[in-house]
Scaffold this motif. Structure first.
Motif, PDB file in Angstrom:
ATOM      1  N   ILE A 108     -22.453  -9.881 -38.167  1.00 42.13           N
ATOM      2  CA  ILE A 108     -21.680  -8.696 -37.765  1.00 42.13           C
ATOM      3  C   ILE A 108     -22.622  -7.588 -37.294  1.00 42.13           C
ATOM      4  CG2 ILE A 108     -20.179  -6.860 -38.652  1.00 42.13           C
ATOM      5  CD1 ILE A 108     -18.634  -9.049 -40.119  1.00 42.13           C
ATOM      6  N   CYS A 181     -15.358   0.943 -41.703  1.00 42.36           N
ATOM      7  CA  CYS A 181     -15.624  -0.095 -42.717  1.00 42.36           C
ATOM      8  C   CYS A 181     -14.381  -0.292 -43.589  1.00 42.36           C
ATOM      9  CB  CYS A 181     -16.803   0.363 -43.578  1.00 42.36           C
ATOM     10  SG  CYS A 181     -17.642  -0.974 -44.402  1.00 42.36           S
ATOM     11  N   HIS A 216     -15.933  -7.404 -45.956  1.00 42.74           N
ATOM     12  CA  HIS A 216     -15.688  -7.482 -47.406  1.00 42.74           C
ATOM     13  C   HIS A 216     -14.226  -7.775 -47.744  1.00 42.74           C
ATOM     14  CE1 HIS A 216     -19.701  -5.921 -48.526  1.00 42.74           C
ATOM     15  NE2 HIS A 216     -19.597  -5.173 -47.453  1.00 42.74           N
TER      16      HIS A 216
END
Ligand SMILES: Cc1ncc(COP(=O)(O)O)c(C/N=C2\CONC2=O)c1O
Length: 405
Positions: A108, A181, A216
């Protein structure tokens, strides 16, 4: 099958960043740095990979590919790869996307570097929320783009978004990209649909592209629900989603991630510029992860939840002035120890020298994180307990080391 997360695995001699890369990454050391601890005496709680064996189902798939015995130039040609990926996003996030939108990247981080270059003109700016994973800043820096930071609001360790500030910065016509994020590293927040809708609306209404870094997203506390940002804006093609098996299944070294690019022009640029060959072992490993990883992940999440409960209880008892909330996602404990340490203390160096613990501190997360340390809890409980014991001991039994009078 019951997986053993208590097993302590020897990673020496595996070229692991975790065991061999800390001097350069944490301490920016050129040559050898000597500590009062031998390398294998450290409790390593820094870089975000896990001390658990990658699921046997994935290893089996790699072995089967090894038996084919030729590893020539490869790319994802098998349509079953896409079906495995959207099968996973459907099962876990009730979200799918068309096959042509899916591209892959050797990570990423490199995807962030490339996308920032392809999206932003040279005089434009990249917007991030702080504290932030440092490579979001690097994506701007390495492309010569100005970084704009919107500080998250931290109320006793609970982080929320400052929408007024975010909107004011998104209104800057030179801000063309927000790297977001979701879930958030280092705070571990799982953004709610309402929070995601507000962020997306602010960005899209101001012509700001969004890269939603969702690496995540599988590593949630039980009961938490992840919402892909793009799922909330089905009519927009300005949200790029980055997902990967690397964090979920401890296979970051296989360097393989999925990037979903709905915008045809940007996808065309990516396909024209991106070096498209892929590691054949990584392809089969990723496909196996998304086809057969459900049960291993279920058991991993239960083990991590117990590690977080153990940590919360341990810090409550032995480090009562620390501020720590069990995060909604990630395997990273974000702990405010400012009550125990002077602001100017170099915390990674302090804990390496005086506790034999390798960790990262708030200064490594761009801004808005003073006095914090981040502990990787993705390890056997025995390792975790020793790491916590060392951290708490050095902060409470040796205050003089910290010149705390
Ligand atoms: C938000 C986020 N994006 C991207 C990456 C890396 O993606 P890759 O290039 O490996 O596919 C990480 C890994 N986070 C790490 C790795 O070590 N410490 C961390 O906080 C991350 O936390």
């Amino acid at each position: 099958m019951k997986y053993d997360f208590d097993e302590v695995i020897d990673r020496r001699g595996t070229n692991a960043m975790n065991t061999d890369g800390f001097r350069e990454y944490i301490f920016k050391a050129e040559g050898d740095m000597v500590f009062p601890y031998k390398d294998d005496e450290f409790i390593r709680m820094w870089i975000a990979d896990m001390e658990f064996a990658t699921p046997p189902e994935i290893i089996e798939a790699i072995k089967e590919r090894l038996d084919k015995r030729i590893f020539g130039y490869s790319q994802v040609f098998d349509p079953n790869y896409y079906l495995a990926v959207v099968g996973w996003t459907q099962r876990f996030y009730n979200w799918t996307f068309s096959q042509e939108q899916l591209v892959t990247s050797p990570g990423i981080i490199p995807a962030l570097y490339e996308l920032a270059e392809y999206i932003c003109k040279s005089d434009e700016k990249v917007l991030i929320l702080t504290p932030s994973y440092a490579f979001f800043k690097a994506a701007a820096d390495y492309n010569g783009l100005e970084l704009v930071c919107s500080e998250l609001i931290n109320q006793e360790g609970h982080y929320t978004i400052n929408y007024e500030d975010l909107e004011a910065k998104a209104r800057d016509e030179k801000v063309s990209l927000c790297i977001f994020c979701n879930p958030h590293n280092p705070s571990g927040r799982v953004w709610t649909k309402e929070e995601l809708q507000r962020v997306g609306k602010i960005c899209l209404e101001n012509g700001v592209w969004i890269i939603s870094d969702e690496i995540h997203c599988d590593l949630l506390r039980n009961g938490q629900v992840h919402t892909p940002m793009a799922k909330l804006f089905p009519d927009s093609d300005r949200i790029i989603t980055c997902m990967a098996p690397s964090k979920t299944f401890n296979m970051a070294g296989l360097m393989f991630s999925n990037v979903i690019i709905p915008n045809e022009t940007l996808r065309g640029t990516w396909k024209a510029r991106h070096y498209g060959f892929e590691n054949p072992l990584s392809i089969v490993a990723t496909q196996a992860a998304y086809l057969h990883g459900d049960e291993w992940l279920r058991q991993l999440k239960n083990y991590l939840d117990e590690n977080f409960i153990f940590t919360k209880q341990y810090l409550n008892r032995y480090l009562p002035e620390a501020i720590f909330h069990i995060p909604e996602a990630t395997y990273l404990a974000w702990v405010d120890i400012s009550a125990y340490v002077p602001k100017e203390e170099n915390l990674p160096l302090f804990f390496a020298n005086h506790a034999g613990v390798l960790l990262e501190d708030g200064k490594m997360f761009v801004a808005n994180a003073e006095g914090y340390i981040r502990l990787n809890l993705a390890c056997p409980r025995s390792t975790l307990e020793e790491g916590l014991r060392r951290v708490c001991k050095v902060l409470t039994e040796n205050p003089l080391i910290l010149n705390l009078t």
